[in-house]
Write a protein that holds these residues in place. Sequence first.
Motif, short mmCIF file in Angstrom:
data_model
loop_
_atom_site.label_atom_id
_atom_site.label_comp_id
_atom_site.label_asym_id
_atom_site.label_seq_id
_atom_site.Cartn_x
_atom_site.Cartn_y
_atom_site.Cartn_z
N LEU A 255 36.88 38.93 20.08
CA LEU A 255 37.61 39.67 21.12
C LEU A 255 36.65 40.53 21.95
CD1 LEU A 255 40.68 40.94 19.01
CD2 LEU A 255 40.72 39.09 20.70
N VAL B 292 34.66 38.14 24.37
CA VAL B 292 35.36 37.64 25.55
C VAL B 292 35.64 38.77 26.54
CG1 VAL B 292 37.82 37.76 24.88
CG2 VAL B 292 37.00 35.83 26.25
N VAL C 262 34.22 38.66 30.48
CA VAL C 262 35.02 38.72 31.71
C VAL C 262 34.69 39.97 32.52
CG1 VAL C 262 36.93 37.28 30.90
CG2 VAL C 262 37.06 39.78 30.61
N LEU C 263 34.23 41.03 31.83
CA LEU C 263 33.81 42.25 32.55
C LEU C 263 32.36 42.15 33.00
CD1 LEU C 263 35.64 44.97 30.46
CD2 LEU C 263 36.16 44.27 32.81
N VAL D 286 37.26 30.31 27.62
CA VAL D 286 38.34 31.25 27.97
C VAL D 286 37.83 32.25 29.01
CG1 VAL D 286 39.84 33.11 27.12
CG2 VAL D 286 39.58 31.01 25.77
N VAL E 66 39.50 32.56 32.73
CA VAL E 66 40.18 33.82 33.08
C VAL E 66 39.43 34.55 34.19
CG1 VAL E 66 40.84 36.11 32.24
CG2 VAL E 66 41.23 34.11 30.81
N MET F 239 44.97 35.30 21.56
CA MET F 239 44.49 36.67 21.40
C MET F 239 43.31 36.94 22.33
SD MET F 239 44.95 37.59 17.32
CE MET F 239 43.76 36.39 16.71
N LEU F 240 42.43 35.95 22.48
CA LEU F 240 41.30 36.07 23.42
C LEU F 240 41.82 36.22 24.85
CD1 LEU F 240 38.92 33.27 22.02
CD2 LEU F 240 38.60 35.74 21.75
N GLY F 241 42.81 35.41 25.19
CA GLY F 241 43.40 35.49 26.54
C GLY F 241 44.05 36.85 26.77
N VAL G 98 43.24 39.86 25.29
CA VAL G 98 42.28 40.95 25.46
C VAL G 98 41.54 40.83 26.79
CG1 VAL G 98 40.18 40.03 24.34
CG2 VAL G 98 40.76 42.45 24.08
N ALA G 99 41.24 39.60 27.21
CA ALA G 99 40.58 39.39 28.50
C ALA G 99 41.47 39.86 29.65
CB ALA G 99 40.21 37.91 28.68
N VAL H 17 41.63 43.90 29.63
CA VAL H 17 40.48 44.63 30.20
C VAL H 17 40.36 44.38 31.70
CG1 VAL H 17 39.15 44.78 28.05
CG2 VAL H 17 38.76 42.84 29.61
N LEU H 18 40.86 43.23 32.17
CA LEU H 18 40.85 42.97 33.61
C LEU H 18 42.08 43.56 34.29
CD1 LEU H 18 39.41 39.35 33.66
CD2 LEU H 18 38.29 41.42 34.49
N ARG I 90 41.82 41.36 44.20
CA ARG I 90 43.17 41.51 43.67
C ARG I 90 43.90 42.73 44.24
NH1 ARG I 90 41.62 41.93 37.76
NH2 ARG I 90 43.84 42.13 37.49
#
Lengths: 113, 113, 113, 113, 113, 113
Positions: free
Chosen positions: B51, B54, B58-59, B88, B92, D50-52, D54-55, D58-59, F60
């Motif tokens: 977690l 990922v 993405v950040l 992922v 995302v 779960m990965l999706g 949390v990503a 945070v976004l 966004r």
Amino acid sequence: MSSTLNDFNEYRSRMNDRIMDADNLVLKRLFNLDANTYAEGALPVKTKEMLGLVASMVLRCDDCVKYHLIKCHENGVTKSEVFEIFAVANIVGGTIVIPHLRRAVEFWEQLET
Amino acid sequence: MSSTLNDFNEYRSRMNDRIMDADNLVLKRLFNLDANTYAEGALPVKTKEMLGLVASMVLRCDDCVKYHLIKCHENGVTKSEVFEIFAVANIVGGTIVIPHLRRAVEFWEQLET
Amino acid sequence: MSSTLNDFNEYRSRMNDRIMDADNLVLKRLFNLDANTYAEGALPVKTKEMLGLVASMVLRCDDCVKYHLIKCHENGVTKSEVFEIFAVANIVGGTIVIPHLRRAVEFWEQLET
Amino acid sequence: MSSTLNDFNEYRSRMNDRIMDADNLVLKRLFNLDANTYAEGALPVKTKEMLGLVASMVLRCDDCVKYHLIKCHENGVTKSEVFEIFAVANIVGGTIVIPHLRRAVEFWEQLET
Amino acid sequence: MSSTLNDFNEYRSRMNDRIMDADNLVLKRLFNLDANTYAEGALPVKTKEMLGLVASMVLRCDDCVKYHLIKCHENGVTKSEVFEIFAVANIVGGTIVIPHLRRAVEFWEQLET
Amino acid sequence: MSSTLNDFNEYRSRMNDRIMDADNLVLKRLFNLDANTYAEGALPVKTKEMLGLVASMVLRCDDCVKYHLIKCHENGVTKSEVFEIFAVANIVGGTIVIPHLRRAVEFWEQLET
């Protein structure tokens, strides 16, 4: 690792000149407006530079952080104060700010010596 | 190009010490809380590190990605699994994540050798 | 359009209670740490709340902006000062901040009346 | 305040149809690829969701958070587990994630009833 | 300081090969879809590359900026045009984009010589 | 769900007036500079509005997207073209852009009727 103060200033100044040479009116006016934003007003310069620092840090822009650290140092921000600004930035922006904190602390130590 | 594993660990550890030396209570507690976040709980450490990976990707925080890659590797995440985490993150977060993917893959290969 | 001050406070307080009820230690400690971040220190509360406001605005978090506007208003930040904070946020963060500025100005006017 | 589960699903499904109707090949393939990303692989579906989650958190994408909360709930993620995912997201992403946490908790409670 | 054009191309190409070797279907399809996105369509390639450039710049992805600068240059974007794209990016994204502008201008000058 | 075109225009115009009334010079000049950025230059207005749209979408900002959709529609951008802009934004910015795509498509349909 952080670039040194001299390298930072030299590159920043050289490339700003190249940008001004291109004579794009919008960019020229934005650079000018940027300078005015931190001028004395209802808020003192020192406070505005602290605002610029925390904004740069949560947006994770190392070069912007360095620039405002230089200005904060020039305007008498103390080490305890700068760490309280860092604390706000890291709480608001989370642990992804920590790598930028490391580089900021390294740069601040250059400014103090 | 990615910094090497040793450089990464040395700089991270050295600057963390400098930050702790400054004795800012909020930052100290945040560092402590950060460590607790990934401790065994309802979810196992391995899942929590995935977690963290990922979220870091993405950040687009390269240093955070490297840290969680080290932890994922230590906790037995396989190459196929780590690439599914990368997948992922890139779906995302979009193609702006790809440059971070390149550096992550390079760093992962260091960890495997 | 901005939600009203009462709606904002009621929802925030109700959901914070629900979060505390879940008894996740990391979240509880983060909430506690968040409160401590803005306590009097080397920098006065007023300055810290201004830092929280500008950080929230460049990160485009309307609810965070509202919270810090309430705190800034309580700590005596004037209209001229708050607009200088808005100016820093909009220059640093660009015109994508403007929609958040509109909602912030609307909320500030509620606080002044 | 969070939209209800039914409103969320209805709007999402209706607008996805409108997007598909426009027949843009890149968007169609992206939607298809998005679905494949969370399919069983080296990692189980539950972990990927779960990965999706949390990503997305945070976004700070509320609709993405809601979608993955639905999927996590369907795949047997428990309340304790979901709060540990929330904890990772709020530590990595900072207190600007808290308003999204409030809405996520409200939505999760809808799913549990 | 910006990496040179050759270093950029060599690293990008080498790591893309490593990523393809891992044989993750989602990532392979994303790379393929990425290429298709900029193909001639209702909009000409030149316009799409300008769109890719401005999107990369406001998202502050230096490597993405470099890639689209190469493509813009190949597709006949002039210096005046590229500076107008830079102007849009810096107004929309704010002064945190300026450090990326400096590196973009340096890279563009390499492309012109 | 997207606000209607009239509500959007009315709120935007009313709050812009409130901002101008506050007489903050930096904000006034930023608003003025923003308008100039999209004026005819080396690039035509239509292209600049497409650049503004894609930049707003990857960042966004729903209100910014709506504003540039209005301008794109006024400047003759077709449905096929606008969907290619959407495609670039969703590939560069990832699936977290999709909720904004849904609202953009809904708003575009209002503009076409």
